[in-house]
Design a protein around this motif. Structure first.
Motif, short mmCIF file in Angstrom:
data_model
loop_
_atom_site.label_atom_id
_atom_site.label_comp_id
_atom_site.label_asym_id
_atom_site.label_seq_id
_atom_site.Cartn_x
_atom_site.Cartn_y
_atom_site.Cartn_z
N VAL A 61 53.87 -11.85 78.93
CA VAL A 61 54.20 -10.47 78.55
C VAL A 61 53.49 -10.09 77.26
CG1 VAL A 61 56.06 -8.94 77.81
CG2 VAL A 61 56.41 -10.46 79.76
N ALA A 62 53.49 -11.00 76.28
CA ALA A 62 52.85 -10.72 74.99
C ALA A 62 51.35 -10.50 75.16
CB ALA A 62 53.11 -11.87 74.02
N ALA A 63 50.70 -11.34 75.98
CA ALA A 63 49.26 -11.19 76.20
C ALA A 63 48.94 -9.87 76.89
CB ALA A 63 48.75 -12.36 77.04
N LEU A 64 49.73 -9.51 77.89
CA LEU A 64 49.52 -8.23 78.59
C LEU A 64 49.78 -7.05 77.66
CD1 LEU A 64 51.10 -9.07 82.04
CD2 LEU A 64 48.85 -8.04 81.75
N ALA A 65 50.83 -7.12 76.86
CA ALA A 65 51.16 -6.01 75.96
C ALA A 65 50.04 -5.81 74.94
CB ALA A 65 52.48 -6.30 75.24
N GLU A 66 49.51 -6.90 74.40
CA GLU A 66 48.41 -6.79 73.44
C GLU A 66 47.18 -6.18 74.10
OE1 GLU A 66 46.49 -6.62 70.04
OE2 GLU A 66 48.59 -7.24 70.25
N TYR A 67 46.92 -6.56 75.33
CA TYR A 67 45.79 -5.99 76.07
C TYR A 67 45.98 -4.49 76.28
CZ TYR A 67 42.61 -5.09 79.99
OH TYR A 67 41.63 -4.57 80.81
N PHE A 68 47.19 -4.09 76.69
CA PHE A 68 47.45 -2.67 76.92
C PHE A 68 47.38 -1.85 75.63
CE2 PHE A 68 49.91 -4.00 80.88
CZ PHE A 68 48.92 -3.54 81.74
N LYS A 69 47.56 -2.49 74.50
CA LYS A 69 47.42 -1.79 73.22
C LYS A 69 45.96 -1.62 72.80
CE LYS A 69 51.86 -3.39 71.34
NZ LYS A 69 52.50 -4.32 70.35
N SER A 70 45.09 -2.55 73.20
CA SER A 70 43.73 -2.57 72.66
C SER A 70 42.64 -2.13 73.63
CB SER A 70 43.40 -3.98 72.15
OG SER A 70 43.49 -4.93 73.21
N ALA A 71 42.86 -2.26 74.94
CA ALA A 71 41.83 -1.93 75.92
C ALA A 71 41.67 -0.41 76.04
CB ALA A 71 42.18 -2.53 77.27
N ASN A 72 40.52 0.03 76.57
CA ASN A 72 40.34 1.46 76.79
C ASN A 72 41.15 1.89 78.02
OD1 ASN A 72 38.67 1.44 79.31
ND2 ASN A 72 37.16 0.43 78.00
N THR A 105 55.22 -4.47 84.16
CA THR A 105 55.90 -3.26 83.70
C THR A 105 56.57 -3.50 82.35
OG1 THR A 105 56.25 -2.61 86.00
CG2 THR A 105 57.57 -1.49 84.34
N ARG A 106 57.14 -4.68 82.16
CA ARG A 106 57.73 -5.04 80.86
C ARG A 106 56.69 -4.96 79.76
NH1 ARG A 106 60.39 -10.77 80.89
NH2 ARG A 106 60.16 -10.37 78.64
N ALA A 107 55.51 -5.50 80.03
CA ALA A 107 54.44 -5.50 79.03
C ALA A 107 53.96 -4.08 78.73
CB ALA A 107 53.28 -6.35 79.51
N LEU A 108 53.83 -3.27 79.77
CA LEU A 108 53.39 -1.89 79.59
C LEU A 108 54.44 -1.09 78.81
CD1 LEU A 108 51.07 0.03 80.30
CD2 LEU A 108 52.27 0.60 82.41
N ALA A 109 55.71 -1.36 79.07
CA ALA A 109 56.79 -0.70 78.31
C ALA A 109 56.72 -1.08 76.84
CB ALA A 109 58.14 -1.08 78.91
N SER A 110 56.43 -2.35 76.56
CA SER A 110 56.31 -2.81 75.17
C SER A 110 55.15 -2.12 74.46
CB SER A 110 56.12 -4.33 75.15
OG SER A 110 55.87 -4.80 73.85
N ALA A 111 54.05 -1.91 75.19
CA ALA A 111 52.85 -1.33 74.58
C ALA A 111 52.95 0.18 74.41
CB ALA A 111 51.62 -1.67 75.42
N THR A 112 53.70 0.85 75.30
CA THR A 112 53.73 2.32 75.28
C THR A 112 55.01 2.91 74.73
OG1 THR A 112 54.64 2.41 77.53
CG2 THR A 112 52.22 2.40 77.30
N GLY A 113 56.09 2.12 74.69
CA GLY A 113 57.38 2.63 74.24
C GLY A 113 58.12 3.39 75.31
#
Length: 536
Positions: free
Chosen positions: A21-32, A156-164
């Motif tokens: 989840v942490a790796a996916l969330a970081e990716y969703f924060k930094s990728a285009n 979805t958990r990771a995307l929720a973490s990245a987007t709020g």
């Protein structure tokens, strides 16, 4: 592409959910945004249509690697994954590529209309510009999904973490028929698209199997029970004078079931029904095998509609008059659903069966004791069900698989003792072992194959049987080996029905190994007649 490949390497290299989840969330924060969109699409099994067939990929990979085809095929059977095998045999790259994930995918989409020479040049050029893991990911996009332990729920958990954004809201947004080609990340995640929402289903609520004794659920009066029907779980949506039928696998199957167009005349807009698609003829539920004759058909002809008519057996009402009911107690939702269906049946009481709307109710039952409920469960096979669903009366309709409010209490499986006759190598971490087995039953002094299974044994048992197979092979048929009849296994399965497609004349559902019968000689294994006697 480098960033996405590194993400896949990270999450494939751990079995810890929080790290994934942490790796996916970081990716969703930094990728285009374009790469994020395609990452969501790929991990939710929305890969773009394959532009190159795997036969040509094999051929072109062997050409630039110098590996003969026979050796490639032997390697493939050992590795167990085509994308990984190609990545392993290619020569080391002398160049590197800075292409993004979205750029690679757009090039693959454009490749569909090109000739084989252009496709060959594109693949070989990119193979030689990517390192091993980038090639592996590149090939997986071409050949199939990523089996890396990332469910849509986890993503979805990771995307929720990245987007709020609330994860349940996101789960609903990610449902439906969108692809990376018909939407953008902004539209998918942040915007409320009315056209897309019109046919969008809700995330399905799934039950856990009963653990331990059913009496542990405490007061039986808090629970409602109904039969667990053996069909295709679905949501039927009526909005804006249109009907949308979704399977649990998020496949839009409206055109497969033209019978359901009748719903538009009798069910008001703003209605979503959760239920089961079942084959139903002359007032009786047919076998799942009958339904399979309609699954996957591009067109459903008149004869098939007559031979295998279908109905929806309704479980739950998720939306009524355009209002989301999922937070309402199950009892209240069911009361509204019961009234909807009963009113419909009353209006159509005088109509011939063929003219009635193909919508039935799954009967809800209450009991005064768990013993009474168990007695009903014992009638499941007679009623063509798999057991019971047990639902807390005040439960909301949640997202995904949750423990506590919904349980499935299935009947005990069928089982027979069968003889191991053929073996094939497994996949993934079992690619070096023979773990996929075919089993036979006796008929007139010969063993007739009836089922395949690859689960149910310990790693130690698989290794022991693998060693025996390698010493007792009779013949080889590509990756398959026939073996000396010697070992007996208890095989369990959920359902059984006559079948013209199988040599045994019988089809079994979800066969798996229960135990290795080291105590039983092959002469005492069951017969094909024993198996057929189990058919209801």
């Amino acid at each position: 592409m480098k960033q996405f490949a590194e993400l896949i390497r990270t999450i494939d290299g751990t079995n810890k959910t929080n790290l994934k989840v942490a790796a996916l969330a970081e990716y969703f924060k930094s990728a285009n945004d374009e790469d994020k969109l395609w990452t969501i699409a790929l991990l939710s099994h929305r890969r773009p249509k394959r532009p190159v067939n795997t036969t040509l990929m094999r051929e072109w990979a062997t050409q630039i690697s110098g590996v003969p085809m026979w050796l490639f095929e032997e390697s493939y059977h050992i590795v167990g994954d085509l994308a990984e095998t190609i990545a392993l045999i290619l020569p080391t790259a002398n160049e590197s590529s800075d292409k993004s994930l979205s750029q690679i995918i757009q090039e693959m989409i454009a490749l569909r209309s090109k000739g084989d020479l252009d496709k060959k040049e594109y693949l070989q050029k990119n193979w030689l510009q990517l390192n091993y893991y980038e090639r592996f990911v590149f090939n997986k996009i071409l050949t199939g999904g990523f089996r890396i332990g990332v469910s849509q729920k986890l993503m979805t958990r990771a995307l929720a973490s990245a987007t709020g954004i609330n994860k349940d809201v996101l789960a609903h947004k990610l449902m439906g028929s969108w692809t990376g080609e018909n939407t953008s990340f902004q539209e998918l995640v942040y915007e409320d698209n009315e056209v897309a929402r019109r046919g969008k289903p809700y995330p399905f609520y799934l039950a856990y199997a009963v653990e331990g004794e059913v009496i542990d659920l405490n007061d039986v009066h808090q629970w409602s029970a109904e039969h667990k029907w053996d069909g295709i779980r679905s949501q039927t949506i009526i909005r804006s004078n249109e009907i949308f039928v979704w399977s649990r696998g998020e496949e839009l199957v409206t055109d497969k079931y033209p019978e359901f167009q009748k719903f538009l005349d009798v069910i008001p807009n703003g209605t979503v029904i959760d239920g089961e698609i079942l084959p139903f003829k002359d007032g009786e539920i047919m076998n799942f095998n009958d339904l399979q004759t309609r699954i996957g058909r591009k067109t459903v002809g008149k004869k098939l509609l007559e031979d295998v008519p279908v109905v929806i057996v309704a479980y739950d009402l998720l939306e009524w008059q355009g209002k989301d009911l999922r937070e309402q107690p199950f009892e209240k939702r069911r009361a509204l659903l019961d009234q909807l269906v009963l009113n419909l049946h009353k209006k159509e009481e005088a109509l011939p069966q063929k003219e009635k709307t193909p919508l039935l109710l799954s009967e809800t039952m209450t009991f005064n004791s768990w013993e009474e409920m168990a007695a009903e469960r014992n009638l499941a096979r007679k009623k063509r069900s798999e057991g019971l669903m047990i639902k807390r009366k005040n439960s909301p309709y949640l997202v995904g698989r949750k423990k506590g409010d919904w349980w499935k209490w299935k009947t005990d499986p069928f089982s027979v003792d069968a003889v191991l006759t053929y073996a094939m190598r497994g996949h993934g971490r079992r690619a070096n072992l023979f773990t996929d087995y075919t089993f036979g039953l006796w008929q007139n002094g010969e063993l007739v194959t009836f089922a395949k299974a690859y689960s149910g044994l310990t790693d130690a048992e698989f290794r022991k049987i693998d060693a025996w197979i390698k010493k007792n092979t009779l013949e080889r048929f590509g990756p398959v080996r026939s073996v000396r009849p010697h070992h007996v296994f208890e095989i369990a399965f959920e359902g059984i029905a006559p079948s013209k497609r199988h040599k045994s004349g019988v089809a079994t559902r979800f066969p798996r190994i229960v135990r290795w019968r080291t105590d039983k000689p092959i002469e005492e294994a069951n017969t094909l007649d024993d198996l057929k006697a189990l058919i209801p």
